[in-house]
Design a protein around this motif. Sequence first.
Motif, mmCIF file in Angstrom:
data_model
loop_
_atom_site.group_PDB
_atom_site.id
_atom_site.type_symbol
_atom_site.label_atom_id
_atom_site.label_comp_id
_atom_site.label_asym_id
_atom_site.label_seq_id
_atom_site.Cartn_x
_atom_site.Cartn_y
_atom_site.Cartn_z
ATOM 1 N N LEU A 322 0.447 -0.930 -0.075
ATOM 2 C CA LEU A 322 0.053 0.106 -0.324
ATOM 3 C C LEU A 322 0.917 1.521 0.015
ATOM 4 N N GLY A 323 0.096 2.684 -0.283
ATOM 5 C CA GLY A 323 0.969 3.531 -0.813
ATOM 6 C C GLY A 323 0.465 4.324 -1.351
ATOM 7 N N THR A 324 1.130 5.612 -1.899
ATOM 8 C CA THR A 324 1.156 6.395 -2.210
ATOM 9 C C THR A 324 2.146 6.782 -3.749
ATOM 10 N N LEU A 325 1.708 8.169 -5.077
ATOM 11 C CA LEU A 325 2.308 7.878 -5.566
ATOM 12 C C LEU A 325 2.377 9.849 -5.023
ATOM 13 N N HIS A 326 4.185 10.118 -5.045
ATOM 14 C CA HIS A 326 4.788 11.658 -4.818
ATOM 15 C C HIS A 326 5.526 12.113 -5.538
ATOM 16 N N VAL A 327 5.172 13.165 -6.143
ATOM 17 C CA VAL A 327 5.528 13.820 -7.329
ATOM 18 C C VAL A 327 5.248 15.338 -7.307
ATOM 19 N N THR A 328 6.687 15.295 -7.826
ATOM 20 C CA THR A 328 7.558 17.139 -7.211
ATOM 21 C C THR A 328 7.582 17.800 -8.469
ATOM 22 N N ALA A 329 6.986 18.323 -9.466
ATOM 23 C CA ALA A 329 6.987 19.505 -10.074
ATOM 24 C C ALA A 329 7.470 20.674 -10.505
ATOM 25 N N THR A 330 8.795 21.332 -11.579
ATOM 26 C CA THR A 330 9.179 22.408 -11.212
ATOM 27 C C THR A 330 9.181 22.407 -12.932
ATOM 28 N N ALA A 331 9.736 23.660 -13.158
ATOM 29 C CA ALA A 331 9.302 24.144 -14.020
ATOM 30 C C ALA A 331 10.820 23.167 -15.174
ATOM 31 N N ALA A 332 11.380 22.500 -14.663
ATOM 32 C CA ALA A 332 12.589 21.665 -15.621
ATOM 33 C C ALA A 332 12.241 20.103 -15.071
ATOM 34 N N GLU A 333 11.734 19.523 -14.692
ATOM 35 C CA GLU A 333 11.778 18.657 -14.233
ATOM 36 C C GLU A 333 10.064 18.162 -13.895
ATOM 37 N N LEU A 334 9.445 16.978 -13.768
ATOM 38 C CA LEU A 334 8.423 16.368 -13.454
ATOM 39 C C LEU A 334 8.974 15.113 -12.594
#
Length: 355
Positions: A322-334
């Motif tokens: 069980l768990g979650t997806l964690h996403v960091t979005a910047t102007a240059a990278e996802l």
Amino acid sequence: MAGSRGNLGKLGKAGIGAGLLSLGLILSACQHGPPDPTPAPISSPATAPGAPVHFTAQGDIGVSTGARKVLDVVAGLKPHLNLTLGDFTYKAGIEQKFCDMVTGSLGADFPYQLLTGNHESDGHDGDIEKFVQCLPNKLPGVQGVYGTQWQADAPEQNPVVRFIMVSPGIDFRDGQPLDYSKDSERWRWTADAIDEAKSQKIPWTVVGMHVPCLSIGNYGCPAGHEFTNMLIEKKVDLVLSGHDHVYQRTHQLGVGGQCPELVPASFSAGCLTDTDSTMAQGSGTVFATIGVGGVGLYNVNADDPEAGYFASSSGKNRNPALGTLHVTATAAELAARFVPAEGYTFSDSFTLQRR
């Protein structure tokens, strides 16, 4: 959520305090010790336009120890918002109990953003109308019908990501699915939202829908192959779903040339545009199913015809988590990573980089 589901106009700002009027939120520390029936809420001061956006996403939750473990993970990650990809309680009449569980873990002001699943879309295992009353929209500038079909930019000013949340392939109160067939109103709404994000040079486009099309779990393609191919043709960066109680993530997939279209229940190597974990934006689309928000898991099928499309998977019979997806979005990278709940070890990570 007042009014007709067919109303696709602006919802506007949905009852949030002044401190939440910018999406770019930095969450203060949240302490987790023994269960506390009234933990301190997470505060959410604003950040500047164009700042990085951190979000989590998962579906298929329930009201159980597993669900609470996943909420603990979300709280510990301190995201700016959570995309909740449908199937909340699996039981009618306990909507408020679910909402209390969420707010008890994350605070009443946290943007726990809802998209209906098939269990609550037609009211038989909960009612999406009641869920959006006790967990209302907390993001500014939302357009559409919150809980069913909506979009929002994050942050609202100078955004780095557009979220487009849609509901193909599931039944509503009349026993019929909403019409996402080719060139229908909802098809065009989705396509226009994608095109507008690109014309406004928003760096990243993320589409969420409860049901997947590609899967090595239990299901086929309820989302519809034409709709799915449209998302690929328009080069959506990341498509998120739940429904199948597994974690599964594809390689980057594209159409054209050796892959005129992606055909469900089959495999074509020509549809693979990148097969490592660091991918270039514009080459294709990554599909991730995160149906592991708290309920029992399904098996993954290594012999499924679509297995060649998948880079990573976890299910009851393989690396269960069980768990979650964690996403960091910047102007240059996802940059995305799967974060398991306590007691599990499976992980996955991938990155999309702008050219």
